[in-house]
Design an enzyme around this catalytic site. Structure first.
Site, PDB file in Angstrom:
ATOM      1  N   LYS A  63     -15.516 -21.040 -15.842  1.00 30.42           N
ATOM      2  CA  LYS A  63     -14.618 -21.919 -15.083  1.00 30.42           C
ATOM      3  C   LYS A  63     -15.361 -23.117 -14.493  1.00 30.42           C
ATOM      4  O   LYS A  63     -14.780 -24.191 -14.287  1.00 30.42           O
ATOM      5  CB  LYS A  63     -13.897 -21.112 -13.993  1.00 30.42           C
ATOM      6  CG  LYS A  63     -12.948 -20.056 -14.554  1.00 30.42           C
ATOM      7  CD  LYS A  63     -11.819 -20.684 -15.392  1.00 30.42           C
ATOM      8  CE  LYS A  63     -10.770 -19.687 -15.809  1.00 30.42           C
ATOM      9  NZ  LYS A  63      -9.663 -20.306 -16.558  1.00 30.42           N
ATOM     10  N   TYR A  84     -16.956 -15.123 -15.866  1.00 30.44           N
ATOM     11  CA  TYR A  84     -15.728 -15.862 -15.532  1.00 30.44           C
ATOM     12  C   TYR A  84     -16.059 -17.125 -14.733  1.00 30.44           C
ATOM     13  O   TYR A  84     -15.594 -18.223 -15.076  1.00 30.44           O
ATOM     14  CB  TYR A  84     -14.811 -14.930 -14.740  1.00 30.44           C
ATOM     15  CG  TYR A  84     -13.440 -15.496 -14.446  1.00 30.44           C
ATOM     16  CD1 TYR A  84     -12.482 -15.603 -15.446  1.00 30.44           C
ATOM     17  CD2 TYR A  84     -13.104 -15.895 -13.159  1.00 30.44           C
ATOM     18  CE1 TYR A  84     -11.214 -16.103 -15.169  1.00 30.44           C
ATOM     19  CE2 TYR A  84     -11.838 -16.391 -12.872  1.00 30.44           C
ATOM     20  CZ  TYR A  84     -10.899 -16.494 -13.884  1.00 30.44           C
ATOM     21  OH  TYR A  84      -9.648 -16.995 -13.607  1.00 30.44           O
TER      22      TYR A  84
HETATM   23  N1  LIG Z   1      -4.063 -15.012 -11.697  1.00 33.08           N
HETATM   24  C1  LIG Z   1      -5.054 -15.479 -10.962  1.00 33.08           C
HETATM   25  O1  LIG Z   1      -5.333 -14.972  -9.857  1.00 33.08           O
HETATM   26  C2  LIG Z   1      -5.860 -16.662 -11.453  1.00 33.08           C
HETATM   27  C3  LIG Z   1      -6.750 -17.256 -10.543  1.00 33.08           C
HETATM   28  C4  LIG Z   1      -7.500 -18.341 -10.958  1.00 33.08           C
HETATM   29  C5  LIG Z   1      -7.364 -18.840 -12.249  1.00 33.08           C
HETATM   30  N2  LIG Z   1      -6.494 -18.241 -13.103  1.00 33.08           N
HETATM   31  C6  LIG Z   1      -6.426 -18.795 -14.453  1.00 33.08           C
HETATM   32  O2  LIG Z   1      -5.085 -19.081 -14.797  1.00 33.08           O
HETATM   33  C7  LIG Z   1      -4.924 -18.988 -16.211  1.00 33.08           C
HETATM   34  C8  LIG Z   1      -3.720 -18.125 -16.537  1.00 33.08           C
HETATM   35  O3  LIG Z   1      -3.979 -16.810 -16.093  1.00 33.08           O
HETATM   36  P1  LIG Z   1      -2.844 -15.774 -15.664  1.00 33.08           P
HETATM   37  O4  LIG Z   1      -3.222 -15.298 -14.319  1.00 33.08           O
HETATM   38  O5  LIG Z   1      -1.514 -16.327 -15.895  1.00 33.08           O
HETATM   39  O6  LIG Z   1      -3.190 -14.595 -16.685  1.00 33.08           O
HETATM   40  P2  LIG Z   1      -2.272 -13.764 -17.714  1.00 33.08           P
HETATM   41  O7  LIG Z   1      -3.169 -12.694 -18.218  1.00 33.08           O
HETATM   42  O8  LIG Z   1      -0.978 -13.403 -17.080  1.00 33.08           O
HETATM   43  O9  LIG Z   1      -1.959 -14.845 -18.859  1.00 33.08           O
HETATM   44  C9  LIG Z   1      -2.938 -15.326 -19.728  1.00 33.08           C
HETATM   45  C10 LIG Z   1      -2.302 -15.513 -21.102  1.00 33.08           C
HETATM   46  O10 LIG Z   1      -3.308 -16.066 -21.952  1.00 33.08           O
HETATM   47  C11 LIG Z   1      -3.169 -15.431 -23.217  1.00 33.08           C
HETATM   48  N3  LIG Z   1      -4.424 -15.507 -23.950  1.00 33.08           N
HETATM   49  C12 LIG Z   1      -5.548 -14.759 -23.767  1.00 33.08           C
HETATM   50  N4  LIG Z   1      -6.475 -15.099 -24.648  1.00 33.08           N
HETATM   51  C13 LIG Z   1      -5.947 -16.070 -25.438  1.00 33.08           C
HETATM   52  C14 LIG Z   1      -6.422 -16.810 -26.531  1.00 33.08           C
HETATM   53  N5  LIG Z   1      -7.645 -16.577 -27.048  1.00 33.08           N
HETATM   54  N6  LIG Z   1      -5.613 -17.743 -27.092  1.00 33.08           N
HETATM   55  C15 LIG Z   1      -4.363 -17.966 -26.601  1.00 33.08           C
HETATM   56  N7  LIG Z   1      -3.854 -17.275 -25.558  1.00 33.08           N
HETATM   57  C16 LIG Z   1      -4.635 -16.348 -24.982  1.00 33.08           C
HETATM   58  C17 LIG Z   1      -2.777 -14.006 -22.893  1.00 33.08           C
HETATM   59  O11 LIG Z   1      -2.201 -13.348 -24.003  1.00 33.08           O
HETATM   60  C18 LIG Z   1      -1.832 -14.199 -21.730  1.00 33.08           C
HETATM   61  O12 LIG Z   1      -0.497 -14.325 -22.171  1.00 33.08           O
HETATM   62  C19 LIG Z   1      -6.249 -18.438 -16.752  1.00 33.08           C
HETATM   63  O13 LIG Z   1      -7.028 -19.492 -17.262  1.00 33.08           O
HETATM   64  C20 LIG Z   1      -6.892 -17.834 -15.535  1.00 33.08           C
HETATM   65  O14 LIG Z   1      -8.301 -17.811 -15.637  1.00 33.08           O
HETATM   66  C21 LIG Z   1      -5.741 -17.159 -12.744  1.00 33.08           C
END
Ligand SMILES: NC(=O)c1ccc[n+]([C@@H]2O[C@H](COP(=O)([O-])OP(=O)(O)OC[C@H]3O[C@@H](n4cnc5c(N)ncnc54)[C@H](O)[C@@H]3O)[C@@H](O)[C@H]2O)c1
Length: 251
Positions: free
Chosen positions: A157, A153
């Site tokens: 990133k 991860y």
């Molecule tokens: N939640 C956290 O703490 C956090 C922290 C840092 C970064 N992020 C980043 O934020 C972004 C959103 O994450 P989130 O927390 O909302 O997660 P989440 O799991 O709620 O949402 C992610 C969405 O991406 C979709 N997805 C997965 N693989 C896919 C693909 N191949 N093509 C299209 N869609 C796809 C999933 O179906 C899901 O709906 C991500 O890039 C994650 O790495 C999240």
């Protein structure tokens, strides 16, 4: 916010951060293409937006699949004639120590989190160059700085930040900005589905002692997406409650 009547595509918008970004953009007058690999979720979010009298189109596809991404951007061009804003948000995680990581997990995480952003940037850049206008917003993570159990991860990133900085330089002359958000812990399924021990350890290191909300990230995305943000490019905003600047919580 000046995003009214802009056409925006948000990947991974069927849940969590992407869903709230899509809804916030729609509420502020943009037409939003709601992408997700989960068709049911993409349709649900697009329907919720249109029921509110705002504009949305669902397009389900896997952002790591070039043929599907090409088809998605062709549909956007055929339907709306342009794309003004791309938010590369789709992402996955699987926490594991280095010795236990399966090769398939490395490949899948890099493919979705990094190659997916590359493919969408490539397709969007081709359209944005013709328009001489664009806003690309890539969602990285505070975890790119490093985190135990987050080898794949964090590496994916970190790649997102390099991609952002490079494209910002390459596309600046076309009035296309490329920027990054590095969220900390945000309350979405990606975080809440982590093992309890991992979550507890992450919270111990959280300076504010609080967990962020998707709307905190949507606020940053709107800042970059704004018509008036044309002189901001190649930047990373940390939205992480101060975690990126803390090395220790003891005094
Ligand atoms: N939640 C956290 O703490 C956090 C922290 C840092 C970064 N992020 C980043 O934020 C972004 C959103 O994450 P989130 O927390 O909302 O997660 P989440 O799991 O709620 O949402 C992610 C969405 O991406 C979709 N997805 C997965 N693989 C896919 C693909 N191949 N093509 C299209 N869609 C796809 C999933 O179906 C899901 O709906 C991500 O890039 C994650 O790495 C999240």
């Amino acid at each position: 916010m000046a995003i009214k009547d802009r056409v925006a595509l948000v990947t991974g918008a069927g849940s969590g951060i992407g869903e709230v970004i899509a809804k916030t953009f729609a509420q502020d007058g943009a037409t939003v293409v709601v992408n997700d690999v989960n068709a049911e979720q993409a349709n649900r979010v697009a329907e919720e937006i249109t029921k509110n009298g705002q504009r949305a189109l669902a397009f389900a596809c896997d952002v790591s699949n070039k043929a599907q991404v090409t088809e998605m951007f062709k549909t956007v061009k055929d339907t709306f004639g342009r794309i003004d804003i791309l938010v590369n948000n789709a992402g996955i995680d699987k926490a594991k120590g280095i010795v236990g990581i399966a090769e398939e997990d490395w490949d899948r995480i890099i493919n979705v989190n990094l190659k997916g952003q590359f493919l969408c940037c490539q397709a969007a850049a081709a359209m944005m160059k013709e328009q001489n206008y664009g806003r690309i917003i890539n969602i990285s993570s505070r975890a790119w700085l490093g985190g135990v159990g987050q080898t794949c991860y964090s590496a994916s990133k970190g790649g997102v930040i390099s991609l952002t900085r490079t494209l910002a330089q390459e596309l600046a002359k076309n009035q296309i900005t490329v920027n990054c958000i590095a969220p900390g812990i945000i309350e979405t399924p990606l975080f809440t589905n982590l093992p309890e021990e991992t979550k507890a350890n992450l919270m111990k290191m959280q300076p504010t002692g609080t967990i962020g909300k998707p709307k905190d990230i949507a606020h940053g995305a709107e800042f970059y997406a704004d018509d008036e943000a044309g002189y901001i490019t190649g930047q990373v905003i940390y939205i992480c409650g101060g975690k990126s600047i803390f090395s220790s919580l003891s005094v």
